[in-house]
Motif scaffolding. Structure first.
Motif, PDB file in Angstrom:
ATOM      1  N   VAL A  15      -5.034  34.564 -26.708  1.00 10.54           N
ATOM      2  CA  VAL A  15      -5.000  35.746 -27.571  1.00 10.54           C
ATOM      3  C   VAL A  15      -6.189  36.650 -27.242  1.00 10.54           C
ATOM      4  N   TRP A  16      -7.345  36.037 -27.032  1.00 13.28           N
ATOM      5  CA  TRP A  16      -8.544  36.808 -26.692  1.00 13.28           C
ATOM      6  C   TRP A  16      -8.363  37.524 -25.351  1.00 13.28           C
ATOM      7  N   THR A  17      -7.818  36.802 -24.369  1.00 15.06           N
ATOM      8  CA  THR A  17      -7.554  37.401 -23.050  1.00 15.06           C
ATOM      9  C   THR A  17      -6.655  38.632 -23.204  1.00 15.06           C
ATOM     10  N   LEU A  18      -5.607  38.481 -23.991  1.00 17.26           N
ATOM     11  CA  LEU A  18      -4.639  39.567 -24.142  1.00 17.26           C
ATOM     12  C   LEU A  18      -5.183  40.694 -25.021  1.00 17.26           C
ATOM     13  N   ALA A  19      -6.001  40.343 -26.025  1.00 14.59           N
ATOM     14  CA  ALA A  19      -6.578  41.369 -26.898  1.00 14.59           C
ATOM     15  C   ALA A  19      -7.456  42.327 -26.092  1.00 14.59           C
ATOM     16  N   ARG A  20      -8.143  41.767 -25.092  1.00 13.65           N
ATOM     17  CA  ARG A  20      -9.018  42.602 -24.255  1.00 13.65           C
ATOM     18  C   ARG A  20      -8.208  43.599 -23.428  1.00 13.65           C
ATOM     19  N   VAL A  21      -6.902  43.316 -23.274  1.00 15.07           N
ATOM     20  CA  VAL A  21      -6.030  44.241 -22.565  1.00 15.07           C
ATOM     21  C   VAL A  21      -5.394  45.214 -23.547  1.00 15.07           C
ATOM     22  N   VAL A  22      -4.866  44.666 -24.632  1.00 17.41           N
ATOM     23  CA  VAL A  22      -4.026  45.450 -25.537  1.00 17.41           C
ATOM     24  C   VAL A  22      -4.819  46.499 -26.322  1.00 17.41           C
ATOM     25  N   ILE A  23      -5.983  46.128 -26.822  1.00 19.25           N
ATOM     26  CA  ILE A  23      -6.712  47.071 -27.672  1.00 19.25           C
ATOM     27  C   ILE A  23      -7.185  48.302 -26.881  1.00 19.25           C
ATOM     28  N   PRO A  24      -7.847  48.113 -25.722  1.00 22.73           N
ATOM     29  CA  PRO A  24      -8.211  49.307 -24.938  1.00 22.73           C
ATOM     30  C   PRO A  24      -6.975  50.105 -24.514  1.00 22.73           C
ATOM     31  N   LEU A  25      -5.889  49.379 -24.195  1.00 24.83           N
ATOM     32  CA  LEU A  25      -4.665  50.051 -23.761  1.00 24.83           C
ATOM     33  C   LEU A  25      -4.123  50.963 -24.852  1.00 24.83           C
ATOM     34  N   MET A  26      -4.091  50.494 -26.076  1.00 25.95           N
ATOM     35  CA  MET A  26      -3.555  51.312 -27.159  1.00 25.95           C
ATOM     36  C   MET A  26      -4.437  52.533 -27.410  1.00 25.95           C
ATOM     37  N   ILE A  27      -5.759  52.363 -27.225  1.00 30.66           N
ATOM     38  CA  ILE A  27      -6.662  53.511 -27.388  1.00 30.66           C
ATOM     39  C   ILE A  27      -6.360  54.556 -26.306  1.00 30.66           C
ATOM     40  N   VAL A  28      -6.203  54.087 -25.066  1.00 24.72           N
ATOM     41  CA  VAL A  28      -5.900  55.008 -23.959  1.00 24.72           C
ATOM     42  C   VAL A  28      -4.569  55.719 -24.192  1.00 24.72           C
ATOM     43  N   LEU A  29      -3.564  54.966 -24.626  1.00 23.93           N
ATOM     44  CA  LEU A  29      -2.242  55.576 -24.855  1.00 23.93           C
ATOM     45  C   LEU A  29      -2.282  56.599 -25.988  1.00 23.93           C
TER      46      LEU A  29
ATOM     47  N   MET B   1      -7.129  72.421 -19.614  1.00 21.53           N
ATOM     48  CA  MET B   1      -6.819  71.091 -19.077  1.00 21.53           C
ATOM     49  C   MET B   1      -7.883  70.082 -19.516  1.00 21.53           C
ATOM     50  N   ALA B   2      -8.898  70.571 -20.258  1.00 24.77           N
ATOM     51  CA  ALA B   2      -9.929  69.638 -20.746  1.00 24.77           C
ATOM     52  C   ALA B   2      -9.313  68.616 -21.687  1.00 24.77           C
ATOM     53  N   LEU B   3      -9.749  67.395 -21.552  1.00 26.98           N
ATOM     54  CA  LEU B   3      -9.188  66.313 -22.344  1.00 26.98           C
ATOM     55  C   LEU B   3      -9.730  66.359 -23.775  1.00 26.98           C
ATOM     56  N   GLN B   4      -8.805  66.400 -24.710  1.00 29.08           N
ATOM     57  CA  GLN B   4      -9.195  66.336 -26.120  1.00 29.08           C
ATOM     58  C   GLN B   4      -9.516  64.888 -26.462  1.00 29.08           C
ATOM     59  N   LEU B   5     -10.677  64.691 -27.072  1.00 28.27           N
ATOM     60  CA  LEU B   5     -11.041  63.312 -27.405  1.00 28.27           C
ATOM     61  C   LEU B   5     -11.814  63.308 -28.706  1.00 28.27           C
ATOM     62  N   ASP B   6     -11.315  62.580 -29.711  1.00 27.77           N
ATOM     63  CA  ASP B   6     -12.135  62.432 -30.912  1.00 27.77           C
ATOM     64  C   ASP B   6     -12.017  61.014 -31.465  1.00 27.77           C
ATOM     65  N   SER B   7     -12.881  60.721 -32.422  1.00 26.49           N
ATOM     66  CA  SER B   7     -12.961  59.337 -32.900  1.00 26.49           C
ATOM     67  C   SER B   7     -11.686  58.928 -33.637  1.00 26.49           C
ATOM     68  N   ALA B   8     -10.965  59.918 -34.191  1.00 26.95           N
ATOM     69  CA  ALA B   8      -9.721  59.582 -34.899  1.00 26.95           C
ATOM     70  C   ALA B   8      -8.708  58.937 -33.954  1.00 26.95           C
ATOM     71  N   MET B   9      -8.613  59.490 -32.725  1.00 27.74           N
ATOM     72  CA  MET B   9      -7.675  58.935 -31.743  1.00 27.74           C
ATOM     73  C   MET B   9      -8.058  57.496 -31.396  1.00 27.74           C
ATOM     74  N   VAL B  10      -9.366  57.309 -31.158  1.00 25.49           N
ATOM     75  CA  VAL B  10      -9.844  55.975 -30.792  1.00 25.49           C
ATOM     76  C   VAL B  10      -9.552  55.003 -31.922  1.00 25.49           C
ATOM     77  N   LYS B  11      -9.767  55.484 -33.165  1.00 27.43           N
ATOM     78  CA  LYS B  11      -9.548  54.609 -34.317  1.00 27.43           C
ATOM     79  C   LYS B  11      -8.067  54.253 -34.463  1.00 27.43           C
ATOM     80  N   THR B  12      -7.197  55.263 -34.372  1.00 26.63           N
ATOM     81  CA  THR B  12      -5.754  54.989 -34.493  1.00 26.63           C
ATOM     82  C   THR B  12      -5.313  53.996 -33.422  1.00 26.63           C
TER      83      THR B  12
END
Lengths: 155, 142
Positions: A15-29, B1-12
């Motif tokens: 779970v820890w291995t996968l959490a390190r993938v999933v949480i950053p991934l969801m932030i990026v998405l 084209m600048a990337l919008q980034l704020d803490s709300a996005m990171v939190k969600t």
């Protein structure tokens, strides 16, 4: 008992291995979605998808599936198609593409986390999807050859 | 084209990620416990022996059958959990990654595909077929 314990410890480590993938991934998405990155990628990749008979509208569900996967992306993908923005011909092609190649960020990150090399994760899926869709595209052209079909004119 | 980034996005995003991680825990922990139990009871070994001839087609050990089964029927999280629990060789992990990339979570994803306009009768054989074929090709190449 030691067997159960071993399984539990391994599970929690997993779970820890996968959490390190999933949480950053969801932030990026989330950042990608807020910046309408998918719409941009959709526009950039128009020439590529035209090769397999997909217009910009037809390629949009594929772009969504590529980044978000069929589960997280399902809402957007299904409603986009139900709205009738894509021709039936393109629905067949994009359906094949999406089935073979989707969630390329998540699936790739997941297998990277357990030690698979990145090339074997991306290249076979994209290649197979393009080859199958190109085949289907040519087949549909061949099948419709000689018959009047507004769809074949494509946008 | 600048990337919008704020803490709300990171939190969600982080909240979504944590919620998914909790969902994953419900799959991953039972999977690794099941694999450990199967191994401890000797069932894994007999399963492995039974599946060995089939898995040989893909250049995989009999053990890897459980990874394919959990990936095809459950999802990739269950499959990766089984990979971790079995401690497979890197070459086997690579072949499994290719095969499972094409076909996984079939019970759920085939329904999504159908709702997106592609019949199950096309998508299911396509995905399973390409998965098995890629296994035969890469199992031999790698």
């Amino acid at each position: 008992m030691s067997v159960l314990w071993e399984g539990l410890v391994q599970g929690l480590l997993g779970v820890w291995t996968l959490a390190r993938v999933v949480i950053p991934l969801m932030i990026v998405l989330e950042i990608a979605a807020a910046n309408r990155i998918l719409e941009r990628v959709n526009r950039w990749t128009v020439p590529l998808f035209r090769l397999v008979g997909l217009s910009e509208a037809g390629a949009f569900p594929v772009v969504v599936a590529t980044f978000f996967g069929l589960t997280f992306g399902s809402g957007v993908i299904i409603s986009y198609i139900e709205e009738g923005r894509v021709s039936p011909r393109e629905v067949r092609i994009l359906g094949v593409f999406m089935a073979l190649s989707h969630a390329l960020v998540e699936d790739t990150a997941l297998f990277l986390a357990v030690g698979a090399p990145i090339a074997v994760l991306l290249i076979p899926r994209l290649t197979a999807a393009f080859v199958c869709c190109w085949g289907l595209h040519r087949f549909l052209i061949w099948k419709n050859a000689g018959t009047v079909n507004a769809d074949a004119v494509n946008s | 084209m600048a990337l919008q980034l704020d803490s709300a996005m990171v939190k969600t995003g982080a909240v979504k990620g944590i919620r998914i991680t909790l969902e994953l825990a419900k799959i991953v922990v039972p999977t690794t416990i099941l694999v450990a139990l199967l191994r401890g009871s000797g069932v894994l070994e007999s399963m492995s022996v039974a599946c060995a001839p089939l898995m040989k087609l893909f250049g995989l050990s009999g053990d890897a059958a459980i990874v394919l089964i959990s990936g095809y029927f459950v999802n990739l999280y269950a499959a990766t959990a089984s990979i971790l629990a079995l401690g497979l060789a890197p070459r086997e992990i690579a072949v499994l990654a290719i095969m499972l990339g094409f076909a996984h979570s079939l019970l759920v994803e085939v329904v999504v595909s159908r709702r997106a306009g592609s019949p199950v009768s096309v998508i299911l054989p396509l995905r399973v077929g390409v998965s098995l074929l890629s296994g035969m090709i890469f199992g031999r190449l790698m």
